[in-house]
Enzyme design. Structure first.
Site, PDB file in Angstrom:
ATOM      1  N   CYS A  69       0.911  -1.290   0.048  1.00 15.35           N
ATOM      2  CA  CYS A  69      -0.108  -0.046   0.033  1.00 15.35           C
ATOM      3  C   CYS A  69       0.818   1.091  -0.068  1.00 15.35           C
ATOM      4  O   CYS A  69       1.949   1.357   0.561  1.00 15.35           O
ATOM      5  CB  CYS A  69      -0.850   0.077   1.335  1.00 15.35           C
ATOM      6  SG  CYS A  69      -2.049   1.449   1.399  1.00 15.35           S
ATOM      7  N   CYS A  73       0.470   4.978   6.827  1.00 13.33           N
ATOM      8  CA  CYS A  73      -0.037   4.869   8.134  1.00 13.33           C
ATOM      9  C   CYS A  73       0.702   4.193   9.002  1.00 13.33           C
ATOM     10  O   CYS A  73       1.323   3.003   8.878  1.00 13.33           O
ATOM     11  CB  CYS A  73      -1.298   4.110   8.003  1.00 13.33           C
ATOM     12  SG  CYS A  73      -2.539   4.685   6.727  1.00 13.33           S
ATOM     13  N   CYS A  76       0.337   0.541  10.218  1.00 11.04           N
ATOM     14  CA  CYS A  76      -0.019  -0.620   9.589  1.00 11.04           C
ATOM     15  C   CYS A  76       1.259  -1.408   8.991  1.00 11.04           C
ATOM     16  O   CYS A  76       2.100  -0.985   8.439  1.00 11.04           O
ATOM     17  CB  CYS A  76      -0.800  -0.271   8.362  1.00 11.04           C
ATOM     18  SG  CYS A  76      -1.616  -1.212   7.285  1.00 11.04           S
ATOM     19  N   CYS A 113     -16.469  -8.858   6.175  1.00  6.19           N
ATOM     20  CA  CYS A 113     -15.926  -7.584   5.770  1.00  6.19           C
ATOM     21  C   CYS A 113     -14.692  -7.842   4.896  1.00  6.19           C
ATOM     22  O   CYS A 113     -13.677  -8.710   5.379  1.00  6.19           O
ATOM     23  CB  CYS A 113     -15.578  -7.001   6.999  1.00  6.19           C
ATOM     24  SG  CYS A 113     -16.936  -6.784   8.365  1.00  6.19           S
ATOM     25  N   CYS A 144     -19.585  -5.830   4.040  1.00  3.99           N
ATOM     26  CA  CYS A 144     -18.840  -4.496   4.285  1.00  3.99           C
ATOM     27  C   CYS A 144     -17.372  -4.759   3.547  1.00  3.99           C
ATOM     28  O   CYS A 144     -16.731  -5.748   3.230  1.00  3.99           O
ATOM     29  CB  CYS A 144     -18.361  -4.742   5.901  1.00  3.99           C
ATOM     30  SG  CYS A 144     -17.583  -3.215   6.164  1.00  3.99           S
ATOM     31  N   CYS A 204     -19.269   2.666   8.499  1.00  2.00           N
ATOM     32  CA  CYS A 204     -18.592   2.127   9.615  1.00  2.00           C
ATOM     33  C   CYS A 204     -17.395   2.869   9.879  1.00  2.00           C
ATOM     34  O   CYS A 204     -16.298   2.875   8.966  1.00  2.00           O
ATOM     35  CB  CYS A 204     -18.305   0.624   9.070  1.00  2.00           C
ATOM     36  SG  CYS A 204     -17.340  -0.352  10.503  1.00  2.00           S
ATOM     37  N   ARG A 276     -18.161  -1.652  18.020  1.00  3.81           N
ATOM     38  CA  ARG A 276     -17.242  -2.928  17.595  1.00  3.81           C
ATOM     39  C   ARG A 276     -16.257  -3.080  18.535  1.00  3.81           C
ATOM     40  O   ARG A 276     -15.170  -2.238  18.307  1.00  3.81           O
ATOM     41  CB  ARG A 276     -17.051  -3.189  16.321  1.00  3.81           C
ATOM     42  CG  ARG A 276     -16.297  -4.616  16.046  1.00  3.81           C
ATOM     43  CD  ARG A 276     -15.896  -5.234  14.610  1.00  3.81           C
ATOM     44  NE  ARG A 276     -17.585  -5.129  14.091  1.00  3.81           N
ATOM     45  CZ  ARG A 276     -17.629  -4.482  12.778  1.00  3.81           C
ATOM     46  NH1 ARG A 276     -16.764  -3.761  12.553  1.00  3.81           N
ATOM     47  NH2 ARG A 276     -18.933  -4.374  12.391  1.00  3.81           N
TER      48      ARG A 276
HETATM   49  N1  SAM Z   1      -6.732   0.722   3.240  1.00  2.00           N
HETATM   50  C1  SAM Z   1      -8.153   0.831   3.830  1.00  2.00           C
HETATM   51  C2  SAM Z   1      -8.095   1.800   4.796  1.00  2.00           C
HETATM   52  O1  SAM Z   1      -7.110   2.457   5.466  1.00  2.00           O
HETATM   53  O2  SAM Z   1      -8.928   2.415   5.182  1.00  2.00           O
HETATM   54  C3  SAM Z   1      -8.472  -0.490   4.513  1.00  2.00           C
HETATM   55  C4  SAM Z   1      -7.612  -1.373   5.335  1.00  2.00           C
HETATM   56  S1  SAM Z   1      -7.203  -0.549   6.979  1.00  2.00           S
HETATM   57  C5  SAM Z   1      -5.940  -2.097   7.349  1.00  2.00           C
HETATM   58  C6  SAM Z   1      -8.464  -0.562   7.822  1.00  2.00           C
HETATM   59  C7  SAM Z   1      -8.449  -0.292   9.446  1.00  2.00           C
HETATM   60  O3  SAM Z   1      -7.672  -1.164  10.172  1.00  2.00           O
HETATM   61  C8  SAM Z   1      -7.390   1.225   9.756  1.00  2.00           C
HETATM   62  O4  SAM Z   1      -8.122   2.241   9.236  1.00  2.00           O
HETATM   63  C9  SAM Z   1      -7.156   0.968  10.969  1.00  2.00           C
HETATM   64  O5  SAM Z   1      -8.082   1.508  11.887  1.00  2.00           O
HETATM   65  C10 SAM Z   1      -6.925  -0.628  11.331  1.00  2.00           C
HETATM   66  N2  SAM Z   1      -5.591  -1.122  11.461  1.00  2.00           N
HETATM   67  C11 SAM Z   1      -4.463  -1.278  10.699  1.00  2.00           C
HETATM   68  N3  SAM Z   1      -3.547  -1.831  11.177  1.00  2.00           N
HETATM   69  C12 SAM Z   1      -3.953  -1.856  12.743  1.00  2.00           C
HETATM   70  C13 SAM Z   1      -3.162  -2.183  13.866  1.00  2.00           C
HETATM   71  N4  SAM Z   1      -1.790  -2.519  13.563  1.00  2.00           N
HETATM   72  N5  SAM Z   1      -3.663  -2.275  14.898  1.00  2.00           N
HETATM   73  C14 SAM Z   1      -4.884  -1.771  15.124  1.00  2.00           C
HETATM   74  N6  SAM Z   1      -5.799  -1.659  14.001  1.00  2.00           N
HETATM   75  C15 SAM Z   1      -5.205  -1.531  12.624  1.00  2.00           C
HETATM   76 FE1  SF4 Z   2      -2.918   1.349   3.467  1.00  2.00          FE
HETATM   77 FE2  SF4 Z   2      -2.611   0.244   5.939  1.00  2.00          FE
HETATM   78 FE3  SF4 Z   2      -3.119   2.619   5.549  1.00  2.00          FE
HETATM   79 FE4  SF4 Z   2      -5.008   1.131   4.904  1.00  2.00          FE
HETATM   80  S1  SF4 Z   2      -4.264   1.297   6.820  1.00  2.00           S
HETATM   81  S2  SF4 Z   2      -4.320   2.863   3.719  1.00  2.00           S
HETATM   82  S3  SF4 Z   2      -3.764  -0.610   4.259  1.00  2.00           S
HETATM   83  S4  SF4 Z   2      -1.057   1.740   4.934  1.00  2.00           S
END
Ligand code: SAM
Ligand code: SF4
Ligand code: DTB
Length: 361
Positions: A69, A73, A76, A113, A144, A204, A276
């Site tokens: 990606c 973030c 992530c 989801c 979802c 959501c 949730r």
């Molecule tokens: N890429 C899309 C986005 O960012 O909206 C969808 C996938 S993203 C992994 C979905 C959500 O997972 C993120 O917005 C975050 O809130 C949660 N998330 C991701 N990594 C996480 C982590 N290490 N611990 C807790 N929540 C996490």
């Molecule tokens: Fe990409 Fe992870 Fe950020 Fe979703 S949370 S936009 S998968 S880097």
């Protein structure tokens, strides 16, 4: 009656059940800072007023496109900006997704989801995405998707395919946002949420607790969600899963009491939303989860994987639910023509409800 619409005295909570979209930082912070027992009693009273307190909805997640990606973030595992050792994959085959969804349904999940590690979906992927939505709907499950930012062009395609919910988290407060993500803004997130809502798809949206934010950031994140024109139908509260190789990989664990306070505040400010208890449950004790359910959490992810990390195994969840006397929410209990609310209370109904300790009206 306090300005939060809720008054508490010895043994009873007087609750104004109207939905509010004009919360102030001061009143939200005051609720968050209440003595813990008062906060929990208030949140639980609101919860009972709107939901069956012994019923928890079960969703299941699948990563339909993992890693690679371009967003950065800080939490992530799937960002190309961090060296987490995760192998990137292409978009999953529709048949594989449907066969996993079938297993999830057999395990008791009522909503499926599907998550993709994208900044935004590409035109070329939309046909497959829509086939996944149609296929999962045909199994009799709610759908979802979480695919990143959406454009106006994406909306009718997702809606017509039958998408029930779109997950798009604001993650933290506007103030703390650029300490966690720099490749998009908080306003970008709100834009997509507005598109989803305008298209008539249930929203959501929630966030992550334990990223080094302050209590004020947690309160402000919930304030942003509660003051949207409509409360998100679903509010996932994740506890950070620290991932090695990410900037937040060494973050110390959040105090569980702070986490429970956040759940309670979400329940009070968004009384009819499904809250949730999302990522991070493998690190939570039974007691911490029980407090979260008491404070108003009424949905979980089931299945032993989230997207790229572990989730409690089925028998562990089943044992905890049995110990607590919690039953899975049936699909018929969450479904309404427009959204997933359990109880209809007219927006402007000024109903003052007196709840006495131990009496379920
Ligand atoms: N890429 C899309 C986005 O960012 O909206 C969808 C996938 S993203 C992994 C979905 C959500 O997972 C993120 O917005 C975050 O809130 C949660 N998330 C991701 N990594 C996480 C982590 N290490 N611990 C807790 N929540 C996490
Ligand atoms: Fe990409 Fe992870 Fe950020 Fe979703 S949370 S936009 S998968 S880097
Ligand atoms: C949400 O709020 N939490 C889910 C779902 N929405 C997409 C994702 C949790 C991801 C946890 C880290 C992982 O498994 O990679």
């Amino acid at each position: 009656m306090s300005d939060s619409g809720i008054q508490i005295d010895n043994g009873s909570a007087i609750i104004n059940t109207s939905l509010r979209h004009d919360w102030t930082t001061k009143e939200a912070q005051r609720l968050y800072d209440l003595p813990f027992n008062d906060l929990l009693f208030m949140a639980h009273s609101v919860h009972r007023q709107n939901f069956d307190p012994n019923s928890v909805q079960m969703s299941q997640l699948l990563s339909i496109k993992t890693g690679g990606c371009p967003e950065d973030c800080g939490y992530c595992s799937q960002s190309t900006h961090h060296d987490t050792g995760l192998k990137a994959s292409r978009l999953a085959e529709v048949d594989m997704v449907l066969s996993e969804a079938r297993k999830a349904k057999q395990g008791g999940a009522t909503r499926y989801c599907m998550g993709a590690a994208w900044r935004n979906p590409k035109e070329r992927d939309m046909d497959a995405i829509c086939e996944m939505i149609e296929g999962v709907k045909a199994l009799g499950m709610e759908t979802c998707m979480t695919l990143g930012m959406l454009s106006d062009d994406d909306m009718p395609k997702l809606k017509n395919a039958g998408l029930d919910y779109y997950n798009h988290n604001i993650d933290t407060s506007e103030r703390y946002y650029d300490k966690v993500v720099t490749t998009r803004t908080f306003a970008d997130r709100l834009d997509t949420l507005a598109r989803v809502s305008e298209a008539g798809i249930n929203v959501c949206s929630g966030g992550i607790i334990g990223m080094g934010e302050t209590a004020q950031d947690r309160v402000d994140m919930l304030l942003t969600l509660a003051n949207l024109p409509e409360h998100p139908e679903s509010v996932p509260i994740n506890m950070l899963i620290p991932i090695e190789g990410t900037p937040l990989g060494d973050t110390p664990r959040i105090d569980p009491i702070e986490f429970v306070r956040t759940i309670a505040l979400a329940r009070i400010m968004m009384p009819q939303s499904v809250v949730r208890l999302s990522a991070g449950r493998t690190e939570m004790s039974d007691e911490m989860q029980a407090l979260c359910y008491f404070a108003g959490a009424n949905s979980v992810f089931v299945g032993d994987r989230l997207l790229t990390t572990d989730n409690p195994e089925e028998d562990k969840d089943a044992r905890l639910f049995a110990k607590l006397g919690i039953s899975p929410t049936a699909l018929s209990q969450t479904e309404t023509p427009e959204c997933g609310k359990a109880l209809e209370v007219p927006e402007d109904a000024e109903q003052d409800v007196a709840l006495s300790l131990g009496r379920n009206p």
